[in-house]
Design an enzyme around this catalytic site. Structure first.
Site, PDB file in Angstrom:
ATOM      1  N   TYR A 154       0.910  -1.390   0.124  1.00 44.72           N
ATOM      2  CA  TYR A 154      -0.162   0.085   0.127  1.00 44.72           C
ATOM      3  C   TYR A 154       0.931   1.323  -0.118  1.00 44.72           C
ATOM      4  CZ  TYR A 154      -3.862  -3.196   0.859  1.00 44.72           C
ATOM      5  OH  TYR A 154      -4.767  -4.248   0.921  1.00 44.72           O
TER       6      TYR A 154
ATOM      7  N   TYR B 198     -11.845  -7.513   6.385  1.00 46.22           N
ATOM      8  CA  TYR B 198     -10.842  -7.610   5.384  1.00 46.22           C
ATOM      9  C   TYR B 198     -10.658  -8.961   5.120  1.00 46.22           C
ATOM     10  CZ  TYR B 198      -6.397  -7.250   3.147  1.00 46.22           C
ATOM     11  OH  TYR B 198      -5.261  -7.538   2.246  1.00 46.22           O
TER      12      TYR B 198
ATOM     13  N   ASP C  61     -13.421 -16.647   7.863  1.00 45.26           N
ATOM     14  CA  ASP C  61     -11.856 -16.380   7.555  1.00 45.26           C
ATOM     15  C   ASP C  61     -11.287 -16.102   8.785  1.00 45.26           C
ATOM     16  OD1 ASP C  61      -9.669 -15.245   6.923  1.00 45.26           O
ATOM     17  OD2 ASP C  61     -10.597 -13.413   5.679  1.00 45.26           O
TER      18      ASP C  61
ATOM     19  N   LYS D 161      -1.571 -16.846   7.689  1.00 49.47           N
ATOM     20  CA  LYS D 161      -0.673 -16.126   8.451  1.00 49.47           C
ATOM     21  C   LYS D 161       0.099 -16.984   9.497  1.00 49.47           C
ATOM     22  CE  LYS D 161      -2.296 -11.448   8.244  1.00 49.47           C
ATOM     23  NZ  LYS D 161      -3.608 -11.191   7.324  1.00 49.47           N
TER      24      LYS D 161
HETATM   25  C1  LIG Z   1      -4.225 -10.922   6.006  1.00 49.94           C
HETATM   26  C2  LIG Z   1      -5.566 -11.618   5.906  1.00 49.94           C
HETATM   27  C3  LIG Z   1      -6.139 -12.069   4.676  1.00 49.94           C
HETATM   28  C4  LIG Z   1      -5.083 -11.999   3.631  1.00 49.94           C
HETATM   29  O1  LIG Z   1      -4.009 -12.822   3.651  1.00 49.94           O
HETATM   30  P1  LIG Z   1      -2.798 -12.414   2.720  1.00 49.94           P
HETATM   31  O2  LIG Z   1      -1.822 -13.656   2.875  1.00 49.94           O
HETATM   32  O3  LIG Z   1      -2.336 -11.428   3.056  1.00 49.94           O
HETATM   33  O4  LIG Z   1      -3.264 -12.827   1.133  1.00 49.94           O
HETATM   34  C5  LIG Z   1      -7.408 -12.588   4.348  1.00 49.94           C
HETATM   35  N1  LIG Z   1      -8.273 -12.413   5.486  1.00 49.94           N
HETATM   36  C6  LIG Z   1      -7.851 -11.943   6.888  1.00 49.94           C
HETATM   37  C7  LIG Z   1      -8.695 -11.942   8.043  1.00 49.94           C
HETATM   38  C8  LIG Z   1      -6.240 -11.431   6.760  1.00 49.94           C
HETATM   39  O5  LIG Z   1      -6.123 -11.020   8.271  1.00 49.94           O
END
Ligand SMILES: *Cc1c(COP(=O)(O)O)cnc(C)c1O
Length: 427
Positions: A18, A146, A246, A275
């Site tokens: 970004y 997100y 997610d 992550k």
């Molecule tokens: C970081 C994140 C993503 C995206 O993961 P990347 O490895 O950066 O593509 C998707 N959802 C959540 C909740 C996240 O924290």
């Protein structure tokens, strides 16, 4: 490499997340890292409050993770996953199926969180196609959410912070509801569920509800009632809509449960993880789903799930993830998280009394100071680095998500830095 040359090449040729190519914001050259400390090229050491965007839960240079990686490099760092399989993927699958919410039984390995969200959305769409409801291609998502930066994932991110206007006409249009109002720990009422209920009842083209369970991360660091999530699961069941959780940010203990769905005692139909999966040492993510979803997809057209990345189930990443999960489960991780939560509360709650602060909230190993105004990134970054800590706020949010191995003294240094810096920033 001499410092001027490094700065010049970085400035002129390399994008950071970004950022503008002609960014006025500084980037700090880092040469090594160990435990919870980042060492800059100029010799300064910073205590890491970010766990490198929430991944590095065991700290840097952990001997067990390094040993697992070294052993895997010597045997099989990579091989294609089409037509081949290997122990690192199979072992990791066994470990995951043991710890994820019940009912999740099938695993798709991919390289990043965003891709795991794409996979989740495609699974949901293919599921409905196979069920004879091909009109179900859209998603209900929460404002303040997100889910990543690829197109499908972007379409379910908060439409304002996700700059949907810029990609109008290209992004699929999803249905957004307000983020859950009741805070974590509070009960919620039927009225709090009304928007979701209406969205699910009114739209007959919905494939799934997608959300970050309990903790919304990069879209606003908001912690909402587990009761809301429990009721959302029920509404999805009543409407016959899939639920995608997610847990890319919340997975592997961060909120005080191994997965945040456990706060509500629910299971999603599809789960995204990433992550901290490898302890933050390599890029790996996964999407898990139920036998019901995979059976339906198998029975439909074209009879296969349409995704298959080049680096799928990379053995080096899988072996690292296995070692990271072993390390986590071999530890009293609940105690670590509770200890960090206590330290964050002790250190950050006093910010509530400060001018310029709108809210302070702590859950598990996540501590957030929400300011009234967006922070000046340049000034605040320098102020933190001068105090020997690495903290990277965004917008109005100054937060900590340290590695789980952080000691109490280092944690106090981090929280003290936040108190001092936010005090000065608002003066
Ligand atoms: C970081 C994140 C993503 C995206 O993961 P990347 O490895 O950066 O593509 C998707 N959802 C959540 C909740 C996240 O924290």
């Amino acid at each position: 490499m001499n410092p001027e040359q490094r700065t010049r090449i970085d400035r002129e040729h390399i994008w950071h997340p970004y950022s503008a190519m002609r960014s006025p914001l500084p980037v700090f050259p880092v040469s090594s890292a160990s435990g919870v400390r980042l060492r800059l090229n100029d010799g300064r050491e910073l205590i890491d409050g970010m766990a490198s965007w929430w991944c590095v839960i065991h700290g840097y240079g952990h001997p067990r993770l390094k040993a697992a990686m070294a052993a895997q490099i010597d045997t099989l760092p990579h091989v294609m996953f089409g037509g081949l399989t290997h122990d690192p993927a199979v072992r990791l699958t066994e470990q995951l199926l043991d710890i994820v919410p019940r009912g999740l039984d099938k695993v798709f390995f991919c390289d990043s969180g965003s891709v795991s969200v794409e996979v989740a959305m495609k699974l949901a769409i293919q599921y409905w196609h196979a069920q004879g409801q091909p009109q179900r291609t859209r998603f209900v998502a929460l404002r303040g959410g997100y889910h990543g930066d690829t197109f499908g994932a972007m379409s379910v991110c908060d439409p304002v912070t996700g700059m949907h206007g810029l990609f109008d006409g290209i992004l699929p249009r999803q249905t957004f509801i307000e983020r859950p109002r009741p805070r974590f720990g509070d009960a919620c009422t039927g009225a709090d569920m009304q928007a979701l209920q209406t969205a699910l009842e009114k739209n007959h083209d919905i494939a799934a509800l997608i959300l970050e369970p309990v903790v919304q991360g990069a879209g606003g660091m908001w912690f909402y009632a587990a009761d809301w999530l429990r009721r959302a699961r029920r509404l999805c069941d009543e409407a016959g809509v899939l639920l995608i959780a997610d847990e890319i940010a919340t997975g592997f203990g961060r909120t005080g449960e191994l997965f945040a769905c456990a706060h509500a005692g629910i299971s999603p139909d599809i789960l995204c993880i990433g992550k901290a999966l490898t302890g933050g040492y390599l890029s790996l993510a996964a999407t898990l789903t139920t036998a019901a979803v995979s059976d339906a997809i198998d029975a439909g057209e074209p009879g296969v799930f349409m995704h298959g990345p080049t680096f799928m189930a990379n053995p080096l990443a899988c072996a690292t993830a296995s070692a990271s999960i072993e390390l986590l489960l071999g530890h009293d991780w609940r105690n670590d998280i509770a200890r960090i939560q206590a330290g964050l509360e002790r250190g950050l709650i006093p910010c509530r009394e400060m001018a310029g602060v709108r809210d302070v909230r702590v859950l598990g190993a996540i501590g957030v100071v929400e300011m009234l105004e967006p922070v000046d990134m340049r000034a605040i970054t320098h102020a933190f680095v001068e105090r020997g800590v690495w903290v990277r706020p965004f917008g109005r949010l100054v937060y900590l998500m340290p590695p789980y191995v952080i000691g109490d003294d280092d944690l106090d240094t981090l929280t003290r830095a936040i108190v001092e810096v936010t005090k000065n920033v608002t003066n």
